[in-house]
Scaffold this active site. Structure first.
Site, short mmCIF file in Angstrom:
data_model
loop_
_atom_site.label_atom_id
_atom_site.label_comp_id
_atom_site.label_asym_id
_atom_site.label_seq_id
_atom_site.Cartn_x
_atom_site.Cartn_y
_atom_site.Cartn_z
N ASN A 86 8.04 1.97 -5.83
CA ASN A 86 8.66 0.94 -6.66
C ASN A 86 9.97 1.49 -7.21
O ASN A 86 10.01 2.61 -7.72
CB ASN A 86 7.73 0.55 -7.81
CG ASN A 86 6.45 -0.09 -7.31
OD1 ASN A 86 6.47 -0.88 -6.38
ND2 ASN A 86 5.33 0.27 -7.93
N GLY A 92 9.64 -3.19 -10.05
CA GLY A 92 8.46 -3.04 -10.89
C GLY A 92 8.17 -1.59 -11.26
O GLY A 92 7.05 -1.24 -11.60
N HIS A 99 8.21 8.57 -7.43
CA HIS A 99 6.85 8.84 -6.95
C HIS A 99 6.50 7.91 -5.80
O HIS A 99 6.94 6.76 -5.77
CB HIS A 99 5.83 8.67 -8.09
CG HIS A 99 5.93 7.38 -8.85
ND1 HIS A 99 6.88 7.17 -9.82
CD2 HIS A 99 5.22 6.23 -8.77
CE1 HIS A 99 6.74 5.96 -10.32
NE2 HIS A 99 5.74 5.35 -9.69
N HIS A 101 3.35 6.08 -4.17
CA HIS A 101 1.94 5.71 -4.30
C HIS A 101 1.29 5.81 -2.92
O HIS A 101 1.88 5.35 -1.93
CB HIS A 101 1.77 4.26 -4.76
CG HIS A 101 2.26 3.95 -6.12
ND1 HIS A 101 1.43 3.82 -7.20
CD2 HIS A 101 3.52 3.72 -6.60
CE1 HIS A 101 2.13 3.51 -8.28
NE2 HIS A 101 3.41 3.44 -7.94
P1 5GP Z 1 5.23 2.58 -11.04
O1 5GP Z 1 4.96 1.19 -11.54
O2 5GP Z 1 6.28 3.28 -11.85
O3 5GP Z 1 5.50 2.62 -9.56
O4 5GP Z 1 3.86 3.35 -11.19
C1 5GP Z 1 3.58 4.24 -12.20
C2 5GP Z 1 2.13 4.65 -12.03
O5 5GP Z 1 1.88 5.77 -12.83
C3 5GP Z 1 1.13 3.57 -12.44
O6 5GP Z 1 0.30 3.25 -11.32
C4 5GP Z 1 0.34 4.23 -13.58
O7 5GP Z 1 -1.04 3.91 -13.55
C5 5GP Z 1 0.58 5.70 -13.34
N1 5GP Z 1 0.57 6.50 -14.55
C6 5GP Z 1 1.25 6.24 -15.70
N2 5GP Z 1 1.02 7.21 -16.62
C7 5GP Z 1 0.18 8.10 -16.03
C8 5GP Z 1 -0.43 9.32 -16.48
O8 5GP Z 1 -0.23 9.78 -17.62
N3 5GP Z 1 -1.23 9.97 -15.61
C9 5GP Z 1 -1.46 9.49 -14.35
N4 5GP Z 1 -2.29 10.21 -13.56
N5 5GP Z 1 -0.92 8.35 -13.89
C10 5GP Z 1 -0.10 7.66 -14.71
#
Ligand code: 5GP
Ligand code: ZN
Length: 115
Positions: A86, A92, A99, A101
């Site tokens: 993302n 989003g 990162h 996923h």
């Molecule tokens: P994004 O929406 O930025 O692509 O995804 C961020 C992801 O990071 C989300 O799926 C969320 O659940 C995960 N996330 C956020 N904070 C933490 C955390 O403190 N530890 C872990 N393991 N995952 C996190």
């Protein structure tokens, strides 16, 4: 120290369920998994998002991407998986530390464009 949560995870200041680690890359389980297997692959060095990637980052990005199928196989995802990056507000992105996923372990997976 920066306020970036994934930098803190990379430095071990905030604990995570590690899946893989080397000098440059960390993979750990997502805290709110969207499927039975859901982990994140991050560079240890802070990069805001895919939009900020520079030419120098290309080898690192390649290693991160090449790790995805290896770690997916280690975690039993024998019939495929989904990779998602993302980027920015429209993408989003919630955590501004690049990162990938990796999601799998059930079929069908949740809708891809959920927000
Ligand atoms: P994004 O929406 O930025 O692509 O995804 C961020 C992801 O990071 C989300 O799926 C969320 O659940 C995960 N996330 C956020 N904070 C933490 C955390 O403190 N530890 C872990 N393991 N995952 C996190
Ligand atoms: Zn960071």
């Amino acid at each position: 120290m920066s306020d970036c949560i994934f930098c803190k995870i990379a430095q071990g200041v905030i604990p995570s369920a590690k899946v893989y680690e080397d000098d440059e890359i960390l993979a750990f389980k997502d805290i709110h998994p969207q499927a039975p297997v859901h982990f994140l692959i991050i560079p240890k060095r802070h990069i805001d998002s895919l939009a900020e990637v520079q030419a120098d980052d290309v080898p690192l990005l390649g290693r991160m991407l090449a790790l995805a199928p290896r770690l997916a196989a280690d975690l039993g995802l024998k019939e495929g998986f989904r990779t998602i990056i993302n980027t920015g507000r429209v993408g989003g992105q919630e955590v501004y530390h690049l990162h990938i996923h990796v999601v799998g372990g059930e079929f069908p997976l949740p809708a891809m464009l959920k927000h």
